[in-house]
Design an enzyme around this catalytic site. Structure first.
Site, PDB file in Angstrom:
ATOM      1  N   ASP A 111      44.335  30.529  43.031  1.00  0.00           N
ATOM      2  CA  ASP A 111      45.257  29.458  42.631  1.00  0.00           C
ATOM      3  C   ASP A 111      46.695  29.822  43.012  1.00  0.00           C
ATOM      4  OD1 ASP A 111      46.438  27.312  41.336  1.00  0.00           O
ATOM      5  OD2 ASP A 111      46.291  28.201  39.340  1.00  0.00           O
ATOM      6  N   GLU A 165      48.251  39.277  38.780  1.00  0.00           N
ATOM      7  CA  GLU A 165      49.498  38.508  38.845  1.00  0.00           C
ATOM      8  C   GLU A 165      50.533  39.401  39.523  1.00  0.00           C
ATOM      9  OE1 GLU A 165      50.770  35.364  38.277  1.00  0.00           O
ATOM     10  OE2 GLU A 165      52.627  36.312  38.946  1.00  0.00           O
ATOM     11  N   HIS A 206      41.403  23.247  35.527  1.00  0.00           N
ATOM     12  CA  HIS A 206      40.874  23.870  34.309  1.00  0.00           C
ATOM     13  C   HIS A 206      39.605  23.207  33.799  1.00  0.00           C
ATOM     14  CE1 HIS A 206      45.042  25.813  33.472  1.00  0.00           C
ATOM     15  NE2 HIS A 206      44.349  26.447  34.397  1.00  0.00           N
ATOM     16  N   HIS A 248      45.391  34.696  41.090  1.00  0.00           N
ATOM     17  CA  HIS A 248      46.772  34.287  40.816  1.00  0.00           C
ATOM     18  C   HIS A 248      46.791  33.792  39.368  1.00  0.00           C
ATOM     19  CE1 HIS A 248      46.492  34.167  45.180  1.00  0.00           C
ATOM     20  NE2 HIS A 248      47.805  34.089  45.266  1.00  0.00           N
ATOM     21  N   GLY A 281      46.782  39.304  44.482  1.00  0.00           N
ATOM     22  CA  GLY A 281      45.424  38.808  44.269  1.00  0.00           C
ATOM     23  C   GLY A 281      44.576  38.806  45.538  1.00  0.00           C
TER      24      GLY A 281
HETATM   25  C1  LIG Z   1      49.811  28.331  40.020  1.00  0.00           C
HETATM   26  S1  LIG Z   1      50.281  29.787  39.215  1.00  0.00           S
HETATM   27  C2  LIG Z   1      48.825  30.365  38.433  1.00  0.00           C
HETATM   28  C3  LIG Z   1      48.346  29.547  37.285  1.00  0.00           C
HETATM   29  C4  LIG Z   1      47.075  30.038  36.642  1.00  0.00           C
HETATM   30  N1  LIG Z   1      46.035  30.303  37.637  1.00  0.00           N
HETATM   31  C5  LIG Z   1      46.542  29.037  35.652  1.00  0.00           C
HETATM   32  O1  LIG Z   1      45.734  28.188  36.042  1.00  0.00           O
HETATM   33  O2  LIG Z   1      46.914  29.120  34.487  1.00  0.00           O
HETATM   34  C6  LIG Z   1      50.378  30.919  40.566  1.00  0.00           C
HETATM   35  C7  LIG Z   1      50.786  32.326  40.152  1.00  0.00           C
HETATM   36  O3  LIG Z   1      50.549  33.212  41.254  1.00  0.00           O
HETATM   37  C8  LIG Z   1      51.544  34.217  41.247  1.00  0.00           C
HETATM   38  N2  LIG Z   1      51.492  34.822  42.603  1.00  0.00           N
HETATM   39  C9  LIG Z   1      52.127  34.460  43.717  1.00  0.00           C
HETATM   40  N3  LIG Z   1      51.692  35.166  44.779  1.00  0.00           N
HETATM   41  C10 LIG Z   1      50.733  36.012  44.297  1.00  0.00           C
HETATM   42  C11 LIG Z   1      49.862  36.976  44.894  1.00  0.00           C
HETATM   43  N4  LIG Z   1      49.892  37.210  46.218  1.00  0.00           N
HETATM   44  N5  LIG Z   1      49.001  37.641  44.107  1.00  0.00           N
HETATM   45  C12 LIG Z   1      48.954  37.397  42.764  1.00  0.00           C
HETATM   46  N6  LIG Z   1      49.737  36.505  42.152  1.00  0.00           N
HETATM   47  C13 LIG Z   1      50.614  35.801  42.900  1.00  0.00           C
HETATM   48  C14 LIG Z   1      52.787  33.500  40.855  1.00  0.00           C
HETATM   49  O4  LIG Z   1      53.754  34.385  40.333  1.00  0.00           O
HETATM   50  C15 LIG Z   1      52.246  32.509  39.805  1.00  0.00           C
HETATM   51  O5  LIG Z   1      52.355  33.052  38.512  1.00  0.00           O
END
Ligand SMILES: C[S@@+](CC[C@H](N)C(=O)[O-])C[C@H]1O[C@@H](n2cnc3c(N)ncnc32)[C@H](O)[C@@H]1O
Length: 286
Positions: A170, A124, A18, A41, A150
Site C-alpha cells: 500500500d 514502515e 480495508h 507500507h 517494505g
Molecule cells: C498509504 S500509507 C499506509 C496505510 C496503511 N497501509 C493502512 O492501510 O492503514 C503508506 C505508508 O507507507 C510509508 N512508506 C513510504 N515508502 C515506504 C517504503 N518504501 N517502505 C515502507 N513504508 C513506506 C509511508 O510513510 C506511509 O506511512
C-alpha cells in the site's frame, strides 16, 4: 517522504482497501494452516479521527463516517464484519456512540484477525510513523514492527516457512516511479512465492501507468477492484482508486461483488465500483 496517512485515514480509499483486507484475512484464516502476513507500507497503525489532521481534510467523515451511520439491516455481511472490526478497535478509546474516536490502520485489522501461531511483520519506512507504529504494538509479541523499506522486506521474508502468505502493498505513490518499483517488487515476490495472496493498492490518476502495471500481471490469476467517487474536483484530490488481489481465495470475489456497489451507493451520487477478473481462470474451490 511527506505523506502522512493521518490526513486520509478512513477515507473512501481505506474503505476499499480495508474491507478487502478484512475479507481476505477471514477467508485465509478459515483454513487450518498457519499464515504469514506482511504489510509492506504499514503506516502508524491507528489514527485519531478527532485530531487536526483528520478534521482538516474531512475525508474520514465522508468515508467511514457515512458507513457507520447506516443501519446494519440489509448490509452486506462483509461490510458488517469490517465495521465490527473498526468498532471493536474504537471501543478501546472511548464509549461506543455514533462518532468514531480512532480508526484502525491495516496493521490493526491484521492483528485482530491473527490466530495463535500466525506470523505478522509490519514495515514502515518513515521514522515518525514507524515510532507511532512501534508504540501502537508495544508489548505485543504477535506483531513484528520494522522500521524498514517494505519492498526490501519482500525479498527478505518471502518465501515464508509457512508457505502461505498474505502480502499487503500500500505505497503512498509520492515517487514518480512508484509503479515501476512496485511492478519489479511484485514480479520478485511472485518468483519467490507464486501461490501467495497479494493485495496491491493504487490510485487511479495515471491510466497509462495502471495499464502497464496490469499488463505485467497478465499471467497471474487476479481480481481488480475499483472505487470511483465520480467526476474529479478541480482541487486535484484523489477521487478513484483500485486494489489488485493476486490469487484471491475462493468466495472473495462474491463478497466484493456484493459489498462494493453497496458502499459506492453511500459515497455520493456519481460514485461507482467495479470488480473484474483477470483473463486467467477463476479461483478454484479449496
Ligand atoms: C498509504 S500509507 C499506509 C496505510 C496503511 N497501509 C493502512 O492501510 O492503514 C503508506 C505508508 O507507507 C510509508 N512508506 C513510504 N515508502 C515506504 C517504503 N518504501 N517502505 C515502507 N513504508 C513506506 C509511508 O510513510 C506511509 O506511512
Amino acid at each position: 517522504m511527506n505523506y502522512r496517512h493521518g490526513y486520509h485515514a478512513g477515507n473512501f480509499a481505506d474503505l476499499l482497501k480495508h474491507i478487502a483486507l478484512c475479507e481476505l484475512l477471514r477467508l485465509l484464516t478459515a483454513k487450518d494452516k498457519k499464515l504469514f502476513v506482511l504489510d509492506t507500507h504499514a503506516g502508524a497503525g491507528g489514527y485519531d479521527l478527532a485530531g487536526a489532521k483528520a478534521r482538516r481534510t474531512g475525508e474520514a467523515e465522508a468515508g467511514i463516517g457515512r458507513l457507520m451511520a447506516e443501519s446494519r439491516t440489509g448490509m452486506p455481511a462483509a461490510v458488517a464484519r469490517y465495521l465490527a472490526a473498526v468498532q471493536a478497535y474504537d471501543r478501546k478509546f472511548g464509549p461506543p456512540g455514533d462518532a468514531l474516536h480512532r480508526y484502525p490502520g491495516s496493521p490493526r485489522l491484521v492483528r485482530a484477525a491473527l490466530r495463535p501461531g500466525d506470523r505478522f511483520i509490519a514495515c514502515e519506512k518513515h521514522p515518525e510513523e514507524a515510532l507511532l507504529l512501534k508504540r501502537e504494538f508495544a508489548g505485543d509479541r504477535a506483531v513484528e514492527v520494522r522500521q524498514a523499506d517494505g519492498y526490501h522486506a519482500i525479498k527478505s521474508t518471502l518465501p515464508p516457512v509457512e508457505r502461505r502468505a498474505l502480502v499487503l502493498i500500500d505505497p503512498p505513490f509520492e515517487a514518480t516511479d512508484e509503479f515501476e518499483v512496485l511492478t519489479r517488487a511484485v514480479r520478485h515476490a511472485l518468483r519467490r512465492l507464486a501461490t501467495g495472496c497479494y493485495a496491491i493498492w493504487y490510485p487511479i490518476k495515471d491510466e497509462a501507468a495502471i495499464a502497464e502495471f496490469l499488463e505485467s500481471l497478465a499471467e497471474t490469476k487476479h481480481l481488480r477492484l475499483e472505487l470511483d467517487l465520480g467526476p474529479r474536483t478541480p482541487d486535484g484530490k484523489l477521487a478513484a482508486c483500485g486494489l489488485v488481489v493476486i490469487n484471491p481465495p475462493w468466495k472473495f470475489e462474491e463478497a466484493m461483488r456484493e459489498s462494493l456497489p453497496w458502499i459506492a451507493a453511500r459515497l455520493g451520487d456519481g460514485a461507482r465500483s467495479s470488480v473484474s477478473t483477470s483473463p486467467s481462470e477463476a479461483p478454484a474451490p479449496p
